[in-house]
Write a protein that holds these residues in place. Sequence first.
Motif, short mmCIF file in Angstrom:
data_model
loop_
_atom_site.label_atom_id
_atom_site.label_comp_id
_atom_site.label_asym_id
_atom_site.label_seq_id
_atom_site.Cartn_x
_atom_site.Cartn_y
_atom_site.Cartn_z
N PRO A 272 6.81 -6.70 -6.93
CA PRO A 272 7.52 -6.61 -5.65
C PRO A 272 7.32 -5.25 -4.99
O PRO A 272 7.66 -4.21 -5.58
N GLY B 120 0.82 -1.21 0.00
CA GLY B 120 0.00 0.00 0.00
C GLY B 120 0.85 1.26 0.00
O GLY B 120 0.54 2.23 -0.70
N ARG C 108 -1.96 5.66 13.03
CA ARG C 108 -0.99 5.00 12.15
C ARG C 108 -1.16 5.50 10.71
O ARG C 108 -0.18 5.70 10.00
N ALA D 157 -5.74 -3.75 0.37
CA ALA D 157 -4.30 -4.10 0.46
C ALA D 157 -3.97 -4.65 1.84
O ALA D 157 -2.96 -4.27 2.44
N VAL E 241 -4.81 -8.65 -3.00
CA VAL E 241 -4.58 -9.63 -1.93
C VAL E 241 -4.12 -10.99 -2.48
O VAL E 241 -4.74 -11.55 -3.39
N SER F 2 -6.11 2.73 7.43
CA SER F 2 -5.55 1.85 8.45
C SER F 2 -6.64 1.55 9.47
O SER F 2 -7.64 2.27 9.54
N ARG F 3 -6.42 0.50 10.29
CA ARG F 3 -7.35 0.28 11.40
C ARG F 3 -7.17 1.36 12.46
O ARG F 3 -8.02 1.55 13.32
N1 LIG Z 1 4.48 -7.25 -0.24
C1 LIG Z 1 4.43 -7.52 -1.55
O1 LIG Z 1 5.46 -7.55 -2.25
C2 LIG Z 1 3.08 -7.77 -2.20
C3 LIG Z 1 3.00 -7.77 -3.59
C4 LIG Z 1 1.76 -7.95 -4.20
C5 LIG Z 1 0.63 -8.17 -3.42
N2 LIG Z 1 0.74 -8.21 -2.06
C6 LIG Z 1 -0.47 -8.43 -1.28
O2 LIG Z 1 -0.93 -7.14 -0.88
C7 LIG Z 1 -1.49 -7.21 0.43
C8 LIG Z 1 -0.72 -6.25 1.32
O3 LIG Z 1 0.62 -6.64 1.36
P1 LIG Z 1 1.62 -6.08 2.45
O4 LIG Z 1 2.91 -6.74 2.26
O5 LIG Z 1 1.55 -4.58 2.41
O6 LIG Z 1 0.88 -6.67 3.77
P2 LIG Z 1 0.95 -6.37 5.32
O7 LIG Z 1 2.01 -5.38 5.61
O8 LIG Z 1 0.99 -7.67 6.02
O9 LIG Z 1 -0.49 -5.73 5.60
C9 LIG Z 1 -0.89 -4.47 5.09
C10 LIG Z 1 -1.67 -3.73 6.16
O10 LIG Z 1 -2.90 -4.42 6.41
C11 LIG Z 1 -3.33 -4.11 7.73
N3 LIG Z 1 -3.73 -5.37 8.39
C12 LIG Z 1 -2.94 -6.37 8.86
N4 LIG Z 1 -3.67 -7.37 9.37
C13 LIG Z 1 -4.97 -6.98 9.24
C14 LIG Z 1 -6.20 -7.58 9.60
N5 LIG Z 1 -6.25 -8.78 10.20
N6 LIG Z 1 -7.33 -6.91 9.31
C15 LIG Z 1 -7.30 -5.69 8.70
N7 LIG Z 1 -6.15 -5.07 8.35
C16 LIG Z 1 -5.01 -5.72 8.61
C17 LIG Z 1 -2.15 -3.47 8.46
O11 LIG Z 1 -2.46 -2.09 8.55
P3 LIG Z 1 -2.98 -1.42 9.93
O12 LIG Z 1 -2.39 -2.23 11.06
O13 LIG Z 1 -2.41 -0.05 9.83
O14 LIG Z 1 -4.46 -1.48 9.85
C18 LIG Z 1 -0.99 -3.65 7.52
O15 LIG Z 1 -0.08 -2.57 7.54
C19 LIG Z 1 -1.37 -8.66 0.90
O16 LIG Z 1 -2.58 -9.35 0.70
C20 LIG Z 1 -0.27 -9.23 0.00
O17 LIG Z 1 -0.47 -10.61 -0.24
C21 LIG Z 1 1.94 -7.99 -1.43
#
Ligand SMILES: NC(=O)c1ccc[n+]([C@@H]2O[C@H](COP(=O)([O-])OP(=O)(O)OC[C@H]3O[C@@H](n4cnc5c(N)ncnc54)[C@H](OP(=O)(O)O)[C@@H]3O)[C@@H](O)[C@H]2O)c1
Length: 225
Positions: free
Chosen positions: A144, A18, A41, A77, A103, A36-37
């Motif tokens: 990525p 995000g 943050r 996201a 996701v 964000s929740r």
């Molecule tokens: N990282 C990559 O390279 C990549 C690439 C393509 C797609 N993705 C996908 O994109 C999504 C986000 O990836 P990310 O790496 O940014 O993930 P992340 O850091 O694990 O999660 C993103 C945000 O989601 C919120 N969150 C976490 N657990 C939650 C829950 N149980 N309920 C509601 N909100 C929650 C948190 O924000 P708050 O705590 O601030 O609410 C967290 O900062 C994922 O589904 C991932 O599979 C990731």
Amino acid sequence: VTAAVGTISILGGTGPLGRGLALRWVAAGYDVVVGSRSADRADETAAELSERLGSGKTMRGAENADAVQRADILVVAVPYQGQRPLLESVGGDIGDRLVVNVVNPVAFDDLGPARAEVPGGSASEECQEMLPEASVVSAFKSIPARKLAEIGTSLDCDTFICGDDETALERTSELVESIDGLRPVVCRPLRLSREIEGLTPLLIAVNRRYKAHSALRVIGLPQRT
Ligand SMILES: NC(=O)c1ccc[n+]([C@@H]2O[C@H](COP(=O)([O-])OP(=O)(O)OC[C@H]3O[C@@H](n4cnc5c(N)ncnc54)[C@H](OP(=O)(O)O)[C@@H]3O)[C@@H](O)[C@H]2O)c1
């Protein structure tokens, strides 16, 4: 372009993916809200990213429910495990808007990454099922986050986008093309998101083996897809 798109709210915008999208879109001139929740943050992340961008380019933060109210386009996201609770709490206010779903349901065990169990077929289809009036498009799933955050550098890769609604696919393509070096490869229907999401464990395993941040490039397409 910006006026036609309006405000993009990224739910879970505090995570690496995000944050990267927010940086790239604000740099391209879009109006972005980081959701964000936690409102605190969200504000902290928005302030930090705005500072990184400099030159007066700013974004706002908001608790996810407020971010939904302010949005013309929504990006989901959050981790797969968070998608259902998130949409249960804010989904009722989303209506018929464009929802871009990034996701990836991935599970890890002793053998490494694998597809997580997804009763509805894919995260994007489950999102569509929970938001029946919205137009859900699957996008940005195989890029990525690390490279996305390096503003000023070209991504030099493709992203598959799929959905059931042609207008939603076109609008999402615009968002993809606003990011330097990222090309949309469009397919229908939304159920193909199963295949797109299935690429992620593969790419994670490749990245682990080669200590890399790999991405995809489809060859053999005409200049404009
Ligand atoms: N990282 C990559 O390279 C990549 C690439 C393509 C797609 N993705 C996908 O994109 C999504 C986000 O990836 P990310 O790496 O940014 O993930 P992340 O850091 O694990 O999660 C993103 C945000 O989601 C919120 N969150 C976490 N657990 C939650 C829950 N149980 N309920 C509601 N909100 C929650 C948190 O924000 P708050 O705590 O601030 O609410 C967290 O900062 C994922 O589904 C991932 O599979 C990731």
